[in-house]
Design a protein around this motif. Structure first.
Motif, PDB file in Angstrom:
ATOM      1  N   LEU A  29     -21.425  -4.271 -15.639  1.00 13.84           N
ATOM      2  CA  LEU A  29     -22.837  -3.960 -15.835  1.00 13.84           C
ATOM      3  C   LEU A  29     -23.662  -5.162 -15.409  1.00 13.84           C
ATOM      4  O   LEU A  29     -23.370  -6.298 -15.803  1.00 13.84           O
ATOM      5  CB  LEU A  29     -23.104  -3.644 -17.307  1.00 13.84           C
ATOM      6  CG  LEU A  29     -24.548  -3.369 -17.729  1.00 13.84           C
ATOM      7  CD1 LEU A  29     -25.078  -2.108 -17.056  1.00 13.84           C
ATOM      8  CD2 LEU A  29     -24.639  -3.247 -19.253  1.00 13.84           C
ATOM      9  N   LEU A  30     -24.690  -4.923 -14.600  1.00 13.09           N
ATOM     10  CA  LEU A  30     -25.612  -5.976 -14.181  1.00 13.09           C
ATOM     11  C   LEU A  30     -26.964  -5.727 -14.841  1.00 13.09           C
ATOM     12  O   LEU A  30     -27.642  -4.741 -14.538  1.00 13.09           O
ATOM     13  CB  LEU A  30     -25.755  -5.998 -12.660  1.00 13.09           C
ATOM     14  CG  LEU A  30     -26.856  -6.901 -12.082  1.00 13.09           C
ATOM     15  CD1 LEU A  30     -26.634  -8.362 -12.479  1.00 13.09           C
ATOM     16  CD2 LEU A  30     -26.935  -6.755 -10.556  1.00 13.09           C
ATOM     17  N   LEU A  31     -27.342  -6.607 -15.742  1.00 12.76           N
ATOM     18  CA  LEU A  31     -28.651  -6.557 -16.389  1.00 12.76           C
ATOM     19  C   LEU A  31     -29.596  -7.451 -15.611  1.00 12.76           C
ATOM     20  O   LEU A  31     -29.265  -8.613 -15.337  1.00 12.76           O
ATOM     21  CB  LEU A  31     -28.549  -7.046 -17.841  1.00 12.76           C
ATOM     22  CG  LEU A  31     -27.532  -6.338 -18.729  1.00 12.76           C
ATOM     23  CD1 LEU A  31     -27.376  -7.092 -20.049  1.00 12.76           C
ATOM     24  CD2 LEU A  31     -27.935  -4.900 -18.976  1.00 12.76           C
ATOM     25  N   HIS A  32     -30.768  -6.964 -15.265  1.00  8.66           N
ATOM     26  CA  HIS A  32     -31.692  -7.798 -14.505  1.00  8.66           C
ATOM     27  C   HIS A  32     -33.125  -7.545 -14.964  1.00  8.66           C
ATOM     28  O   HIS A  32     -33.474  -6.455 -15.415  1.00  8.66           O
ATOM     29  CB  HIS A  32     -31.560  -7.550 -13.001  1.00  8.66           C
ATOM     30  CG  HIS A  32     -31.915  -6.152 -12.579  1.00  8.66           C
ATOM     31  ND1 HIS A  32     -33.175  -5.813 -12.133  1.00  8.66           N
ATOM     32  CD2 HIS A  32     -31.182  -5.014 -12.534  1.00  8.66           C
ATOM     33  CE1 HIS A  32     -33.196  -4.521 -11.835  1.00  8.66           C
ATOM     34  NE2 HIS A  32     -32.002  -4.016 -12.067  1.00  8.66           N
ATOM     35  N   GLY A  33     -33.927  -8.563 -14.845  1.00  5.63           N
ATOM     36  CA  GLY A  33     -35.330  -8.497 -15.239  1.00  5.63           C
ATOM     37  C   GLY A  33     -35.921  -9.887 -15.168  1.00  5.63           C
ATOM     38  O   GLY A  33     -35.244 -10.854 -14.798  1.00  5.63           O
ATOM     39  N   MET A  34     -37.186 -10.014 -15.505  1.00  7.07           N
ATOM     40  CA  MET A  34     -37.839 -11.312 -15.443  1.00  7.07           C
ATOM     41  C   MET A  34     -37.207 -12.287 -16.422  1.00  7.07           C
ATOM     42  O   MET A  34     -36.719 -11.899 -17.491  1.00  7.07           O
ATOM     43  CB  MET A  34     -39.341 -11.167 -15.748  1.00  7.07           C
ATOM     44  CG  MET A  34     -40.128 -10.461 -14.662  1.00  7.07           C
ATOM     45  SD  MET A  34     -41.915 -10.476 -14.998  1.00  7.07           S
ATOM     46  CE  MET A  34     -42.271 -12.230 -14.816  1.00  7.07           C
ATOM     47  N   GLN A  35     -37.252 -13.566 -16.041  1.00  8.59           N
ATOM     48  CA  GLN A  35     -36.765 -14.616 -16.924  1.00  8.59           C
ATOM     49  C   GLN A  35     -37.579 -14.609 -18.214  1.00  8.59           C
ATOM     50  O   GLN A  35     -38.764 -14.365 -18.218  1.00  8.59           O
ATOM     51  CB  GLN A  35     -36.911 -15.977 -16.237  1.00  8.59           C
ATOM     52  CG  GLN A  35     -36.268 -17.127 -16.973  1.00  8.59           C
ATOM     53  CD  GLN A  35     -34.756 -17.099 -16.868  1.00  8.59           C
ATOM     54  OE1 GLN A  35     -34.215 -16.642 -15.868  1.00  8.59           O
ATOM     55  NE2 GLN A  35     -34.080 -17.569 -17.888  1.00  8.59           N
ATOM     56  N   GLY A  36     -36.911 -14.839 -19.333  1.00  8.75           N
ATOM     57  CA  GLY A  36     -37.644 -14.968 -20.581  1.00  8.75           C
ATOM     58  C   GLY A  36     -37.860 -13.681 -21.345  1.00  8.75           C
ATOM     59  O   GLY A  36     -38.677 -13.635 -22.263  1.00  8.75           O
ATOM     60  N   VAL A  37     -37.129 -12.608 -20.993  1.00  9.49           N
ATOM     61  CA  VAL A  37     -37.262 -11.363 -21.744  1.00  9.49           C
ATOM     62  C   VAL A  37     -36.004 -11.037 -22.548  1.00  9.49           C
ATOM     63  O   VAL A  37     -36.012 -10.091 -23.332  1.00  9.49           O
ATOM     64  CB  VAL A  37     -37.623 -10.171 -20.830  1.00  9.49           C
ATOM     65  CG1 VAL A  37     -38.948 -10.400 -20.149  1.00  9.49           C
ATOM     66  CG2 VAL A  37     -36.528  -9.896 -19.808  1.00  9.49           C
ATOM     67  N   GLY A  38     -34.922 -11.811 -22.358  1.00  4.80           N
ATOM     68  CA  GLY A  38     -33.763 -11.623 -23.213  1.00  4.80           C
ATOM     69  C   GLY A  38     -32.529 -11.044 -22.560  1.00  4.80           C
ATOM     70  O   GLY A  38     -31.714 -10.406 -23.224  1.00  4.80           O
ATOM     71  N   GLN A  39     -32.335 -11.271 -21.251  1.00  7.56           N
ATOM     72  CA  GLN A  39     -31.132 -10.737 -20.612  1.00  7.56           C
ATOM     73  C   GLN A  39     -29.854 -11.272 -21.256  1.00  7.56           C
ATOM     74  O   GLN A  39     -28.882 -10.535 -21.436  1.00  7.56           O
ATOM     75  CB  GLN A  39     -31.111 -11.080 -19.115  1.00  7.56           C
ATOM     76  CG  GLN A  39     -32.162 -10.397 -18.286  1.00  7.56           C
ATOM     77  CD  GLN A  39     -33.309 -11.341 -18.022  1.00  7.56           C
ATOM     78  OE1 GLN A  39     -33.676 -12.137 -18.892  1.00  7.56           O
ATOM     79  NE2 GLN A  39     -33.881 -11.264 -16.841  1.00  7.56           N
ATOM     80  N   PHE A  40     -29.849 -12.558 -21.581  1.00 11.31           N
ATOM     81  CA  PHE A  40     -28.649 -13.151 -22.174  1.00 11.31           C
ATOM     82  C   PHE A  40     -28.369 -12.548 -23.541  1.00 11.31           C
ATOM     83  O   PHE A  40     -27.233 -12.182 -23.860  1.00 11.31           O
ATOM     84  CB  PHE A  40     -28.812 -14.673 -22.281  1.00 11.31           C
ATOM     85  CG  PHE A  40     -27.621 -15.382 -22.864  1.00 11.31           C
ATOM     86  CD1 PHE A  40     -26.388 -15.325 -22.228  1.00 11.31           C
ATOM     87  CD2 PHE A  40     -27.721 -16.104 -24.039  1.00 11.31           C
ATOM     88  CE1 PHE A  40     -25.280 -15.979 -22.763  1.00 11.31           C
ATOM     89  CE2 PHE A  40     -26.626 -16.762 -24.574  1.00 11.31           C
ATOM     90  CZ  PHE A  40     -25.402 -16.695 -23.939  1.00 11.31           C
ATOM     91  N   ALA A 220     -49.810 -17.207 -21.024  1.00  9.17           N
ATOM     92  CA  ALA A 220     -49.393 -18.454 -20.377  1.00  9.17           C
ATOM     93  C   ALA A 220     -47.978 -18.365 -19.830  1.00  9.17           C
ATOM     94  O   ALA A 220     -47.652 -18.988 -18.816  1.00  9.17           O
ATOM     95  CB  ALA A 220     -49.497 -19.603 -21.376  1.00  9.17           C
ATOM     96  N   ALA A 221     -47.140 -17.579 -20.490  1.00  8.80           N
ATOM     97  CA  ALA A 221     -45.749 -17.420 -20.060  1.00  8.80           C
ATOM     98  C   ALA A 221     -45.556 -16.215 -19.151  1.00  8.80           C
ATOM     99  O   ALA A 221     -44.425 -15.810 -18.896  1.00  8.80           O
ATOM    100  CB  ALA A 221     -44.845 -17.291 -21.277  1.00  8.80           C
ATOM    101  N   GLY A 222     -46.638 -15.640 -18.665  1.00  8.46           N
ATOM    102  CA  GLY A 222     -46.522 -14.505 -17.754  1.00  8.46           C
ATOM    103  C   GLY A 222     -45.956 -13.262 -18.408  1.00  8.46           C
ATOM    104  O   GLY A 222     -45.296 -12.457 -17.741  1.00  8.46           O
ATOM    105  N   GLY A 223     -46.200 -13.094 -19.719  1.00  2.00           N
ATOM    106  CA  GLY A 223     -45.709 -11.922 -20.428  1.00  2.00           C
ATOM    107  C   GLY A 223     -44.288 -12.040 -20.925  1.00  2.00           C
ATOM    108  O   GLY A 223     -43.725 -11.069 -21.436  1.00  2.00           O
ATOM    109  N   GLN A 224     -43.675 -13.221 -20.812  1.00  2.00           N
ATOM    110  CA  GLN A 224     -42.275 -13.432 -21.182  1.00  2.00           C
ATOM    111  C   GLN A 224     -42.199 -14.110 -22.548  1.00  2.00           C
ATOM    112  O   GLN A 224     -42.421 -15.322 -22.666  1.00  2.00           O
ATOM    113  CB  GLN A 224     -41.583 -14.284 -20.117  1.00  2.00           C
ATOM    114  CG  GLN A 224     -41.667 -13.671 -18.722  1.00  2.00           C
ATOM    115  CD  GLN A 224     -41.286 -14.639 -17.630  1.00  2.00           C
ATOM    116  OE1 GLN A 224     -40.231 -15.246 -17.673  1.00  2.00           O
ATOM    117  NE2 GLN A 224     -42.151 -14.796 -16.642  1.00  2.00           N
ATOM    118  N   PRO A 225     -41.906 -13.383 -23.607  1.00  2.00           N
ATOM    119  CA  PRO A 225     -42.016 -13.945 -24.957  1.00  2.00           C
ATOM    120  C   PRO A 225     -41.037 -15.070 -25.262  1.00  2.00           C
ATOM    121  O   PRO A 225     -41.382 -16.004 -25.994  1.00  2.00           O
ATOM    122  CB  PRO A 225     -41.773 -12.730 -25.863  1.00  2.00           C
ATOM    123  CG  PRO A 225     -41.081 -11.733 -24.999  1.00  2.00           C
ATOM    124  CD  PRO A 225     -41.572 -11.946 -23.616  1.00  2.00           C
TER     125      PRO A 225
END
Length: 357
Positions: A29-40, A220-225
């Motif tokens: 499975l490949l999870l992908h999305g913007m940095q800072g949204v919780g892929q890890f 400030a974080a571009g929507g990345q919590p």
């Protein structure tokens, strides 16, 4: 009756996790999305669900129960059938220090700067791990994050195992830049996009972390919590962010010199972006409109943004950060001034040249 999940999953990952658990048909499975949204975090939740030994009828939506032996081993970072593969440079910050990079302490290399790549030796170890018999009679799960940090040699080493996985081997790759993965790696994985959370969900979570003005931090974080929270931990709060345009316009670098250089460059890039947006009549993205100076020169802002991109490519180098930040602030200050003030773009020396000198 199902039990409530106890895995502490970030609230906006509930739906992607359910989709991953119920929609994944293959072994990778490949999870992908913007940095800072919780892929890890999502990758670990998927791995935990695959390894959980709790009663399936009592597990909410197929998620890990959090209480069985396997779940306790995962929480203690000691599950023998889970391998988490991350670059040396990220191990400590992600809480998996020194667990999955073979040969870190061999010879005289112990003092070397931690690698930001996933090395081929580590991938070979992961392939060997996947080929071994499961210690607990279930799956063997490898989590790879950020997957784009595999260099070509590392990715090619993984290909054969992805194509023909031994036994019950399963893989979760997580990436903020899937386009940087080899096409042959992507093609062997089922993909799932992790979207940005809604503003309400993200600001609510930030508020639960005692963040004042969470909407400012989120923008400030571009929507990345998660990125917003990381910066808050570093002392970059909403008030510091709101002061930034005024301080840069005044040539004041004191606040920025206390920030890590990559974050300084990122903040100045966002300031240039928003000033350029205002200059052409568009809405800013990262700063409130009232905090930005009017009248920035489009040509100088464009040139400054180009120079900041150059600086960003060298942001991890061991430069004189104090002098570098001051040079960056002065350059952005000139770009923020009306066209009749400051130097012309061709007369400015790129700030990253000062950083490297």
């Amino acid at each position: 009756m199902s039990t409530a999940p106890t895995d502490g999953l970030l609230p906006w990952l509930e739906a992607p996790l359910a989709q991953a658990l119920h929609g994944t048909r293959g072994h990778a499975l490949l999870l992908h999305g913007m940095q800072g949204v919780g892929q890890f975090e999502l990758a670990l939740a998927v791995a935990a669900a695959w390894l959980c030994e709790g009663d399936a009828s009592l597990r909410a939506d197929g998620r890990a129960c959090g209480g069985c032996v396997a779940c306790r081993l995962i929480a203690a970072r000691t599950h023998p059938d889970l391998l988490v593969l991350i670059p040396e440079a990220l191990q400590e910050s992600l809480g998996w220090s020194g667990s999955d990079e073979p040969g870190d302490a061999d010879g005289g290399k112990g003092k070397a700067k931690p690698s930001r790549e996933i090395k081929v030796e580590a991938v070979r170890a992961a392939v060997s791990f996947a080929q071994q018999t499961s210690s607990r009679g279930g799956a063997k799960v490898t989590v790879i994050y950020p997957a784009e940090r595999m260099n070509p040699a590392s990715a090619n080493t993984l290909l054969k195992t992805l194509e023909e996985p031994p036994g019950r081997a399963r893989f979760v790759l997580a990436s903020a830049a899937p386009q940087r993965l080899l096409p042959t790696v992507r093609s062997r994985c089922q993909t799932l996009r992790v979207p940005l959370p809604s503003a309400d969900a993200a600001t609510g979570w930030l508020a639960s972390k005692q963040a004042a003005q969470p909407e400012v931090l989120l923008a400030a974080a571009g929507g990345q919590p998660l990125e917003a929270h990381e910066r808050l931990v570093l002392g970059i709060d909403a008030q510091a962010w709101l002061r930034l345009p005024r301080e840069v316009l005044a040539g004041q670098a004191a606040t920025l010199t206390a920030w890590p250089l990559p974050i300084v460059i990122d903040a100045l890039q966002k300031l240039c972006h928003d000033a350029l947006s205002v200059a052409v009549g568009a809405l800013p993205r990262y700063f409130p409109p009232g905090s930005l100076p009017p009248g920035g020169d489009v040509a100088r802002l464009t040139a400054c943004a180009r120079d900041l991109r150059g600086a960003a490519r060298h942001a991890e180098h061991p430069w004189n950060a104090g002098l570098g930040v001051e040079a960056l602030v002065l350059q952005v200050r000139k770009a923020l001034q009306p066209a009749t003030e400051g130097a012309a773009p061709h007369a400015q020396r790129p700030a990253f040249a000062t950083l490297k000198s």
